[in-house]
Design a protein around this motif. Structure first.
Motif, PDB file in Angstrom:
ATOM      1  N   ALA A 193       0.854  -1.191   0.000  1.00 48.65           N
ATOM      2  CA  ALA A 193       0.000   0.000   0.000  1.00 48.65           C
ATOM      3  C   ALA A 193       0.886   1.237   0.000  1.00 48.65           C
ATOM      4  O   ALA A 193       1.904   1.278   0.705  1.00 48.65           O
ATOM      5  CB  ALA A 193      -0.883  -0.005   1.240  1.00 48.65           C
ATOM      6  N   ASP A 194       0.520   2.243  -0.781  1.00 49.44           N
ATOM      7  CA  ASP A 194       1.220   3.526  -0.699  1.00 49.44           C
ATOM      8  C   ASP A 194       0.881   4.174   0.644  1.00 49.44           C
ATOM      9  O   ASP A 194      -0.276   4.204   1.061  1.00 49.44           O
ATOM     10  CB  ASP A 194       0.804   4.447  -1.863  1.00 49.44           C
ATOM     11  CG  ASP A 194       1.765   5.609  -2.028  1.00 49.44           C
ATOM     12  OD1 ASP A 194       2.439   5.680  -3.076  1.00 49.44           O
ATOM     13  OD2 ASP A 194       1.855   6.457  -1.099  1.00 49.44           O
TER      14      ASP A 194
ATOM     15  N   ARG B 296      -3.458   8.348  -2.887  1.00 50.52           N
ATOM     16  CA  ARG B 296      -4.081   9.426  -3.655  1.00 50.52           C
ATOM     17  C   ARG B 296      -5.403   9.001  -4.256  1.00 50.52           C
ATOM     18  O   ARG B 296      -5.981   9.710  -5.073  1.00 50.52           O
ATOM     19  CB  ARG B 296      -3.130   9.848  -4.764  1.00 50.52           C
ATOM     20  CG  ARG B 296      -2.305  11.043  -4.463  1.00 50.52           C
ATOM     21  CD  ARG B 296      -1.266  10.791  -3.368  1.00 50.52           C
ATOM     22  NE  ARG B 296       0.066  11.183  -3.811  1.00 50.52           N
ATOM     23  CZ  ARG B 296       1.113  10.374  -3.733  1.00 50.52           C
ATOM     24  NH1 ARG B 296       1.020   9.167  -3.238  1.00 50.52           N
ATOM     25  NH2 ARG B 296       2.262  10.806  -4.154  1.00 50.52           N
TER      26      ARG B 296
ATOM     27  N   ASN C 163       6.511   7.281 -12.429  1.00 49.10           N
ATOM     28  CA  ASN C 163       7.182   8.569 -12.490  1.00 49.10           C
ATOM     29  C   ASN C 163       8.665   8.358 -12.781  1.00 49.10           C
ATOM     30  O   ASN C 163       9.302   7.490 -12.177  1.00 49.10           O
ATOM     31  CB  ASN C 163       6.997   9.332 -11.170  1.00 49.10           C
ATOM     32  CG  ASN C 163       5.567   9.784 -10.984  1.00 49.10           C
ATOM     33  OD1 ASN C 163       4.910  10.199 -11.942  1.00 49.10           O
ATOM     34  ND2 ASN C 163       5.052   9.696  -9.771  1.00 49.10           N
TER      35      ASN C 163
ATOM     36  N   THR D  40      10.034  10.723  -6.386  1.00 47.56           N
ATOM     37  CA  THR D  40      10.616  11.008  -5.071  1.00 47.56           C
ATOM     38  C   THR D  40      11.427   9.842  -4.521  1.00 47.56           C
ATOM     39  O   THR D  40      12.269  10.045  -3.657  1.00 47.56           O
ATOM     40  CB  THR D  40       9.518  11.382  -4.052  1.00 47.56           C
ATOM     41  OG1 THR D  40       8.575  10.320  -3.990  1.00 47.56           O
ATOM     42  CG2 THR D  40       8.828  12.668  -4.453  1.00 47.56           C
ATOM     43  N   VAL D  41      11.145   8.639  -4.978  1.00 47.53           N
ATOM     44  CA  VAL D  41      11.908   7.469  -4.520  1.00 47.53           C
ATOM     45  C   VAL D  41      12.657   6.897  -5.731  1.00 47.53           C
ATOM     46  O   VAL D  41      12.026   6.472  -6.700  1.00 47.53           O
ATOM     47  CB  VAL D  41      10.990   6.397  -3.898  1.00 47.53           C
ATOM     48  CG1 VAL D  41      11.819   5.197  -3.445  1.00 47.53           C
ATOM     49  CG2 VAL D  41      10.208   6.970  -2.717  1.00 47.53           C
TER      50      VAL D  41
ATOM     51  N   HIS E 119       9.171   1.963  -9.575  1.00 43.61           N
ATOM     52  CA  HIS E 119       7.945   1.399  -9.002  1.00 43.61           C
ATOM     53  C   HIS E 119       6.761   1.821  -9.847  1.00 43.61           C
ATOM     54  O   HIS E 119       6.774   2.873 -10.488  1.00 43.61           O
ATOM     55  CB  HIS E 119       7.748   1.861  -7.558  1.00 43.61           C
ATOM     56  CG  HIS E 119       7.846   3.342  -7.376  1.00 43.61           C
ATOM     57  ND1 HIS E 119       9.066   4.002  -7.352  1.00 43.61           N
ATOM     58  CD2 HIS E 119       6.900   4.302  -7.245  1.00 43.61           C
ATOM     59  CE1 HIS E 119       8.849   5.291  -7.194  1.00 43.61           C
ATOM     60  NE2 HIS E 119       7.540   5.515  -7.144  1.00 43.61           N
TER      61      HIS E 119
ATOM     62  N   HIS F 248       2.847   2.800  -9.698  1.00 46.06           N
ATOM     63  CA  HIS F 248       1.679   3.148  -8.894  1.00 46.06           C
ATOM     64  C   HIS F 248       0.466   2.454  -9.516  1.00 46.06           C
ATOM     65  O   HIS F 248       0.241   2.569 -10.732  1.00 46.06           O
ATOM     66  CB  HIS F 248       1.428   4.661  -8.937  1.00 46.06           C
ATOM     67  CG  HIS F 248       2.498   5.481  -8.292  1.00 46.06           C
ATOM     68  ND1 HIS F 248       2.385   5.986  -7.017  1.00 46.06           N
ATOM     69  CD2 HIS F 248       3.704   5.905  -8.745  1.00 46.06           C
ATOM     70  CE1 HIS F 248       3.461   6.684  -6.708  1.00 46.06           C
ATOM     71  NE2 HIS F 248       4.286   6.659  -7.748  1.00 46.06           N
TER      72      HIS F 248
END
Ligand code: 5GP
Ligand code: ZN
Length: 118
Positions: free
Chosen positions: A29-30, A34, A86, A94-95, A99, A101
């Motif tokens: 889970a994020d 969002r 992304n 950001t990471v 990955h 999403h």
């Protein structure tokens, strides 16, 4: 990779809400969802960008995508979902560990990820 949050999660050094794991990937889970459903599918091998992928990484990512499709109904994504990857600064990655999403559980407008609306 020593200072990578996702590598630490993969190694079990940081906690996560884990929905799936095999030798190639995890689905968690994020921590900052969002949408009603927001998961991260993370290949275990550390690299940041598509431009760094080896042929083997590409094979693994293909397998991950097929597994995501298989898991989708059990994740509450049976009506469809959006996949976002992304890449780099303009995308606000950001990471720095590749990955996917997986976003859904509701109707998504085109902007619903970008604007943080739920
Ligand atoms: P990016 O902006 O790199 O595409 O996405 C990174 C995602 O990782 C963000 O949606 C953020 O909420 C999520 N995230 C950051 N740190 C953690 C963490 O420690 N645990 C989990 N489960 N998600 C995280
Ligand atoms: Zn990593």
């Amino acid at each position: 990779m020593d200072n990578c949050i996702f590598c630490k999660i993969i190694k079990g050094e940081l906690p996560s809400e884990k929905f799936y794991e095999d030798d190639l990937m995890i689905v968690i889970a994020d921590v900052n969802p969002r949408a009603k459903k927001h998961y991260l599918a993370i290949p275990k091998r550390h690299y940041k960008l598509f431009s760094e992928m080896t042929d083997e990484d590409a094979d693994i990512l293909g397998k991950c995508v097929r597994k995501i499709a298989e898991l989708a109904p059990s994740l509450g994504l049976e009506n469809g979902y959006r996949v976002i990857v992304n890449q780099g600064d303009d995308a606000e990655q950001t990471v720095p560990h590749l990955h996917l999403h997986l976003i859904g559980g509701q109707k998504l407008t085109l902007g619903s990820y970008v604007t943080d609306e739920k």
